[in-house]
Design an enzyme around this catalytic site. Sequence first.
Site, PDB file in Angstrom:
ATOM      1  CB  CYS A  37      40.607  41.028  43.244  1.00  0.00           C
ATOM      2  SG  CYS A  37      40.043  39.323  43.065  1.00  0.00           S
ATOM      3  CG  MET A  38      36.089  43.633  42.759  1.00  0.00           C
ATOM      4  SD  MET A  38      35.044  44.129  41.385  1.00  0.00           S
ATOM      5  CE  MET A  38      33.447  44.252  42.196  1.00  0.00           C
TER       6      MET A  38
END
Length: 484
Positions: free
Chosen positions: A27-28
């Site tokens: 993810c981020m």
Amino acid sequence: MTKEQQLAERIIAAVGGMDNIDSVMNCMTRVRIKVLDENKVDDQELRHIDGVMGVIHDERIQVVVGPGTVNKVANHMAELSGVKLGDPIPHNHNDSEKMDYKSYAADKAKANKEAHKAKQKNGKLNKVLKSIANIFIPLIPAFIGAGLIGGIAAVLSNLMVAGYISGAWITQLITVFNVIKDGMLAYLAIFTGINAAKEFGATPGLGGVIGGTTLLTGIAGKNILMNVFTGEPLQPGQGGIIGVIFAVWILSIVEKRLHKIVPNAIDIIVTPAIALLIVGLLTIFIFMPLAGFVSDSLVSVVNGIISIGGVFSGFIIGASFLPLVMLGLHHIFTPIHIEMINQSGATYLLPIAAMAGAGQVGAALALWVRCKRNTTLRNTLKGALPVGFLGIGEPLIYGVTLPLGRPFLTACIGGGIGGAVIGGIGHIGAKAIGPSGVSLLPLISDNMYLGYIAGLLTAYAGGFVCTYLFGTTKAMRQTDLLGD
């Protein structure tokens, strides 16, 4: 070999080698690793790798390495595995000469037992939250980009109204910026439908069509559709993304059932048509009206809590948001943010919640000042603080405040103080979701920039003072360890 490649290979070694990895995604800020055998993971070694800011054990092992770095690390791991990110990594268990079938059977039974326990541990709420995250996390860069471009258009428009700038080319530029912004926001239902279909196991294209159905693009003039419950005309987008997600979930059930009963020879033709017809009718006449009522009520309740509660509500939201992030429950707010933006043009919840990260930044600054002898902690802060100012708080949560304990609590208090200021000022909203901290400033609506800055500074100060006075121990200040 780059620093990120070295980090990737050390992570692989710590989780038991490539033979113990089933798949890798990110993810981020986190590399998400699904392992075959949890017992082969050396958690202590993993946590002490230089560059690893935290480790969370869930359905997947989540290794926090920070924004930017995470993409390079995950991509290198995928490159070493020979498959794409998210795809299962093939493992050869067919060599009868090398393989002990008795041990393999025992290991398989153990793995199945652990998987069963994991299923019991991961209840329905966790599954819902993970689904929401999987649907919206891929859209966050688009939210940020479109929101910032829309923010620039709004600033230029305000400058034109005030007379500071003028010219036909400025008007054209504003128009172009708004067109780009609406490329995301106007068709959000379609993007949501596609991602929801991927999450629920339906055909992504069909999910996009169901999302597009809620926009009622085929209706013009007097050819209106009526709400079967109220007798009023249906409005484009009624029910919002809540309705889209539910409709696509139903689509996945219908499509899977049809695949089982429709003959293979005509499956590719008949199944999509029947699935779209059934779910499309249900969406227009049932899901849109009901989801519209639910989303309208939900947004009204949240707005009421914020406007009536003021300072008190702001403090509670700001103080409780970090624990929600820690538990992964913060994703439940994403549909609420989006519905608030759809209905009123801004979410008044996000700026208050953003104060939680600001309180944590203040706490981290206090740790930097108070714990000068703790070089390990200060090295971690060097990497986590800059992105913390920009609203990415996971490196600070999992790498600093949560492992230390006390600073996590004082950071929550700082976030509550900032939230109280935002709630007390009132009407401070954000035109898009995604960033927080300083990065949220260009997205603040109705020129309430100074109010948001006041909240940020107060949260920084609150987190700093509380942590400086109450958030450290003698061991933290005098040892070279990250922890008591």
